[in-house]
Scaffold this active site. Structure first.
Site, PDB file in Angstrom:
ATOM      1  N   HIS A   1      12.013  79.348  23.199  1.00 18.06           N
ATOM      2  CA  HIS A   1      10.904  80.114  23.784  1.00 18.06           C
ATOM      3  C   HIS A   1      10.980  81.621  23.604  1.00 18.06           C
ATOM      4  CE1 HIS A   1      10.229  76.256  25.674  1.00 18.06           C
ATOM      5  NE2 HIS A   1      11.227  76.404  26.513  1.00 18.06           N
TER       6      HIS A   1
ATOM      7  N   ASP B   1      17.887  74.039  21.473  1.00 23.12           N
ATOM      8  CA  ASP B   1      19.215  73.707  21.984  1.00 23.12           C
ATOM      9  C   ASP B   1      19.329  72.292  22.537  1.00 23.12           C
ATOM     10  OD1 ASP B   1      17.584  74.350  24.121  1.00 23.12           O
ATOM     11  OD2 ASP B   1      18.874  75.918  24.920  1.00 23.12           O
TER      12      ASP B   1
END
Length: 490
Positions: A81, A237
């Site tokens: 993000h 991730d």
């Protein structure tokens, strides 16, 4: 041949070097700092990501020079993000705005009004941590800077640019921008236009396990490598951690307690449930998707209490919590940075309920660990409301070092929690596996195997914990209006 998996995290840059048998030959890590110049802001300097990446690579090369000379592929996983904005000369225009930054909450409402079908396109509610609302905030509050933007990259993709000179991202990381049509696995021109951007501002998209670019020859020369080195598409991730633990098939689960907390469920199709704050993203493997429930403060909550109580060792603090009788401890709401699933409330804040003079650091540590487990139980309920029913989940992240925390999560959520030998290396191992697939062309079924299970932590019979979970769930609705009134600028 050897493969390098690098994780561009929030608190650390980590890397491992593996061989064709997926043996970890070397590992390294460098800590990072987060800046918070205003309440609710969270930023990092992208140059620190790059320099720290070079440092971990140098350490691995020094530890295993012969194995490193056989390097054939690199893949990056990374914090999702983050808005990294560049000008036409690839210069960073300002510090990157991170995933746990909550300044763009008003822009979320604006974005969904501009594109009423945004949830159908992206599979997600607009949340301030996502990338697109951040760009609307920049357009409104830093207009001159916004006009200078030529590229917007996610954190790992900025490091990829420095490694290769190419603008490239993968499907899983791009899913967290609110610019991706997640079902079609392509940029949505409608969502881009709503933020004043176009395809020309975006990186090229590839699948995470496919070859994306080549490492700059000048870097290979510095590293003493004479052959080409491939960069794989990489992953966000959590998708990388899932690949590292073999969570790639429908119904497979992952429970991560890192800086944030994630309950991850694999899927073979696009299955959104934005109303409950569930994320529906592409997986980093072709023709696969996943769902996630996400909390913003997980293991970081325990680190915060350690700092608050001047405890030198987070692990020691977690051990103290094991001896606390649950009914004697306060209830903790772990909303230190706002919350995503299920509340989607940037104004939510942490609460200790029921404090007394008899409470010390052991009780505070227990309350924090229990509160995070309760938040993960809320996440599992949100997934259930989307039709996803997990039975077990692999445990990963810094919090996975604690067997006690695994038991709390199992008891609160009803899930079997699987502890693995290399659970804390899930993201870097996933990246290394993506690099191996990009170089060799091997299918996920051969590379993404489940590591040995060290222990299966089964949920225990309901008791006082379920009573405390019910009280925990009653507190937020009672306090929500007060939290909103106390928010900065209200």
């Amino acid at each position: 041949m050897t493969y390098l998996g690098i994780d561009i995290g929030t608190s650390e840059i980590k890397a491992i070097l593996t061989d064709d048998a997926q043996t970890i030959l070397a590992s390294s890590g460098v800590s990072l700092r987060v800046s918070s110049p205003h309440p609710g802001w969270s930023e990092q300097d992208p140059e620190h990501w790059w320099q720290s990446t070079l440092d971990v690579i140098a350490a691995i090369r020094s530890a295993q020079p012969v194995a490193f000379s056989g390097l054939r592929g690199i893949a990056l996983s990374g914090q999702m993000h983050g808005a990294t904005v560049l000008d036409g000369q690839d210069r960073v225009l300002r510090p990157a705005i991170l995933w746990n930054d909550t300044r763009a909450f008003a822009e979320c409402v604006e974005l969904e009004a501009l594109v009423p079908e945004s949830r159908a396109i992206t599979g997600n509610q607009a949340m301030p941590g996502f990338t697109a609302p951040k760009l609307l905030w920049l357009k409104k509050h830093e207009p001159e800077l916004f006009r200078a933007i030529r590229k917007v990259l996610l954190p790992k993709d900025y490091v990829a640019l420095r490694l290769t000179g190419d603008y490239v991202s993968d499907m899983s990381d791009a899913s967290g921008t609110l610019w991706l049509d997640v079902a079609r696995r392509d940029w949505s021109e409608r969502m881009l236009a709503a933020t004043g951007l176009g395809r020309e501002h975006m990186p090229r998209l590839v699948e995470g396990s496919h070859a994306a670019a080549r490492i700059r020859p000048s870097l290979c020369q510095q590293w003493g490598i004479s052959h080409p080195v491939v960069l794989a598409g990489g992953a966000g991730d959590n998708a990388a951690a899932a690949v590292g633990l073999g969570v790639v098939e429908p119904g497979a689960g992952l429970l991560s307690l890192g800086t944030s907390g994630v309950l991850f469920a694999g899927s073979d199709g696009f299955a959104p449930n934005p109303g409950q704050g569930v994320h529906a993203f592409c997986h980093c493997l072709p023709e696969r998707w996943h769902q996630m429930s996400v909390i913003l403060s997980a293991a970081s909550s325990l680190s915060w209490v350690a700092k608050l109580t001047q405890s030198n060792d987070v692990g020691e603090l977690a051990s103290l919590a094991e001896n606390v009788e649950a009914r004697t401890a306060p209830i903790f709401l772990p909303y230190l940075s706002g919350e995503r699933t299920p509340h989607n409330d940037a104004n939510a804040r942490g609460v200790f309920f029921g404090l007394s003079t008899g409470h010390g650091r052991a009780e505070l540590a227990y309350s924090v660990m229990e509160g995070v487990a309760f938040a993960m139980a809320d996440g599992n309920e949100a997934l259930r409301s989307a039709g996803t029913h997990l039975r077990q989940a692999s445990f990963v992240g810094g919090g996975s070092r604690s067997r006690f925390w695994a038991q709390l999560c199992a008891n609160a959520s009803g899930l079997e929690v699987l502890r693995h030998d290399h659970g804390v290396a899930g993201g870097t191992m996933g990246a290394a596996r993506l690099a191996q697939m990009a170089v060799t062309g091997l299918p996920p079924s051969q590379v993404c195997t489940r590591p040995p299970v060290q222990e299966t932590v089964a949920p225990q019979a309901p008791g006082v914990l379920q009573e405390r979970l019910a009280r925990y769930r009653r507190l937020y609705p009672l306090l929500r209006a007060e939290m909103a009134m106390a928010a900065p600028g209200s």
